[in-house]
Design a protein around this motif. Structure first.
Motif, PDB file in Angstrom:
ATOM      1  N   ARG A 160      26.869  39.364  42.826  1.00 52.71           N
ATOM      2  CA  ARG A 160      25.859  39.215  41.794  1.00 52.71           C
ATOM      3  C   ARG A 160      25.642  40.555  41.115  1.00 52.71           C
ATOM      4  NH1 ARG A 160      21.447  36.442  43.684  1.00 52.71           N
ATOM      5  NH2 ARG A 160      22.811  35.477  45.210  1.00 52.71           N
ATOM      6  N   GLY A 161      24.963  40.500  39.973  1.00 47.99           N
ATOM      7  CA  GLY A 161      24.673  41.713  39.226  1.00 47.99           C
ATOM      8  C   GLY A 161      25.767  42.024  38.220  1.00 47.99           C
ATOM      9  N   ARG A 162      25.570  43.118  37.487  1.00 49.57           N
ATOM     10  CA  ARG A 162      26.504  43.479  36.417  1.00 49.57           C
ATOM     11  C   ARG A 162      27.660  44.287  36.978  1.00 49.57           C
ATOM     12  NH1 ARG A 162      25.092  47.157  31.156  1.00 49.57           N
ATOM     13  NH2 ARG A 162      24.453  48.552  32.827  1.00 49.57           N
ATOM     14  N   LEU A 163      28.879  43.865  36.659  1.00 52.84           N
ATOM     15  CA  LEU A 163      30.099  44.553  37.059  1.00 52.84           C
ATOM     16  C   LEU A 163      30.728  45.180  35.823  1.00 52.84           C
ATOM     17  CD1 LEU A 163      32.230  45.096  39.346  1.00 52.84           C
ATOM     18  CD2 LEU A 163      33.413  43.047  38.497  1.00 52.84           C
ATOM     19  N   ARG A 164      30.724  46.514  35.769  1.00 51.34           N
ATOM     20  CA  ARG A 164      31.297  47.242  34.630  1.00 51.34           C
ATOM     21  C   ARG A 164      32.719  47.668  34.978  1.00 51.34           C
ATOM     22  NH1 ARG A 164      28.730  51.896  32.010  1.00 51.34           N
ATOM     23  NH2 ARG A 164      29.730  50.980  30.177  1.00 51.34           N
ATOM     24  N   VAL A 165      33.686  47.230  34.156  1.00 54.79           N
ATOM     25  CA  VAL A 165      35.099  47.481  34.430  1.00 54.79           C
ATOM     26  C   VAL A 165      35.745  48.091  33.190  1.00 54.79           C
ATOM     27  CG1 VAL A 165      37.260  46.488  35.251  1.00 54.79           C
ATOM     28  CG2 VAL A 165      35.091  45.403  35.883  1.00 54.79           C
ATOM     29  N   THR A 166      36.529  49.146  33.394  1.00 53.44           N
ATOM     30  CA  THR A 166      37.319  49.730  32.320  1.00 53.44           C
ATOM     31  C   THR A 166      38.792  49.530  32.631  1.00 53.44           C
ATOM     32  OG1 THR A 166      37.887  51.789  31.149  1.00 53.44           O
ATOM     33  CG2 THR A 166      37.170  52.011  33.424  1.00 53.44           C
ATOM     34  N   MET A 167      39.582  49.252  31.604  1.00 55.16           N
ATOM     35  CA  MET A 167      40.994  48.906  31.811  1.00 55.16           C
ATOM     36  C   MET A 167      41.797  49.211  30.547  1.00 55.16           C
ATOM     37  SD  MET A 167      40.326  44.802  31.570  1.00 55.16           S
ATOM     38  CE  MET A 167      38.658  45.016  32.196  1.00 55.16           C
ATOM     39  N   PRO A 168      43.121  49.383  30.667  1.00 53.13           N
ATOM     40  CA  PRO A 168      43.955  49.514  29.469  1.00 53.13           C
ATOM     41  C   PRO A 168      43.819  48.273  28.599  1.00 53.13           C
ATOM     42  CG  PRO A 168      45.193  50.122  31.446  1.00 53.13           C
ATOM     43  CD  PRO A 168      43.914  49.495  31.908  1.00 53.13           C
TER      44      PRO A 168
END
Length: 299
Positions: free
Chosen positions: A91-99
């Motif tokens: 749960r909660g916000r999942l911040r993901v950075t990716m190409p």
């Protein structure tokens, strides 16, 4: 105000170097960030930050308070994670950075599937080149391909390997001939991948040795792999691309794969996340889902 929330805002402002950056990362207004810091200063009776129009710096009291705040917030996060684990529900916000390209084609669809499975999970996805700083950007998770630079303070896990293939259009091969070996590439036009001002070499595995590097030569230099695939399909030259990106073109004959009898170079694909006393369940769920499904998209 809630003291723990104000501590978190204060730590974020110190980590990112400004109230404005903290406001953006936390989705607050700039004045609200200032209110949280002033609340702490008034409660403590001490100045925590020296601020000018150009920069901010910690006071001696602020430095000591900042270090203790990090300990308190890590403990609070570990406590939350423990309860979340017991609930067994990410749960909660999942911040993901990716190409950008890999993200759109492979990563985002898998994370969307995870979000559909877990209705309390929120996704905040960033598709970007050049690569963002994980800690400074406030990300929970990052996806990277190829060699990893200095990863101090981060945990890494290989989640897949992407195969690379040299390919070209039938029209190009009819006009210029089909290369029989890697050495023949020197006589051909290549569509060159250039990123961050640097040309990326083509790599070919060798038994027990570092991969062989071929520096391609050609008239076209592009910084987007999908644009390179389009140009190759139009007969503009040979390209060295991930198999997952050109699989449909190879299957329908728009592109022809070369050197089929030789082993293909494999680029590692890693998940990275900030080191913490306890891995958040939302991060673990995402990493496990990607590790299970991504190799099937990169056979």
């Amino acid at each position: 105000m809630d003291r723990l929330t104000s501590m978190a805002v204060f730590v974020k402002a110190v980590d990112l170097g400004s109230f404005a950056a903290a406001a953006d990362a936390l989705e607050l207004s700039g004045p609200m960030v200032g209110k949280h810091v002033r609340f702490l200063e008034q409660r403590l009776g001490a100045r925590l930050l020296n601020r000018t129009t150009r920069r901010q710096s910690l006071t001696d009291a602020g430095q000591a308070y900042y270090e203790r705040c990090r300990v308190v917030l890590n403990a609070a996060e570990a406590a939350d994670a423990l309860v979340a684990d017991e609930l067994s529900e990410p749960r909660g916000r999942l911040r993901v950075t990716m190409p950008a390209l890999l993200g759109r084609h492979c990563i985002a669809p898998l994370l969307m599937k995870l979000a559909r499975k877990h209705p309390h999970l929120e996704l905040d996805l960033s598709f970007g080149d050049p690569i963002a700083d994980i800690v400074e950007g406030g990300y929970d998770l990052a996806i990277r391909t190829g060699d990893l630079d200095n990863q101090s303070g981060l945990i890494t896990r290989r989640i897949a390997r992407q195969r690379m293939v040299v390919c070209g259009a039938r029209s190009y091969l009819r006009a210029h001939g089909k290369p029989k070996s890697i050495d023949d590439l020197a006589a051909h036009q290549a569509i060159i991948y250039r990123r961050s001002g640097r040309v990326r070499p083509w790599l070919f595995p060798r038994d027990g040795q570092p991969p062989r590097e071929i520096m391609p030569a050609g008239r076209l230099r592009l910084d987007d792999l999908e644009a390179i695939a389009d140009a190759a399909a139009q007969g503009m030259g040979l390209a060295w691309l991930p198999c997952w990106l050109v699989r449909e073109r190879l299957n329908n004959g728009a592109l022809v794969g070369l050197f089929g009898g030789q082993p293909e170079f494999l680029y590692d694909c890693h998940a990275l996340w900030p080191r913490s006393p306890r891995m958040p369940l939302k991060v673990r769920a995402a990493v496990d889902a990607l590790a299970a499904a991504l190799p099937k998209l990169m056979p």
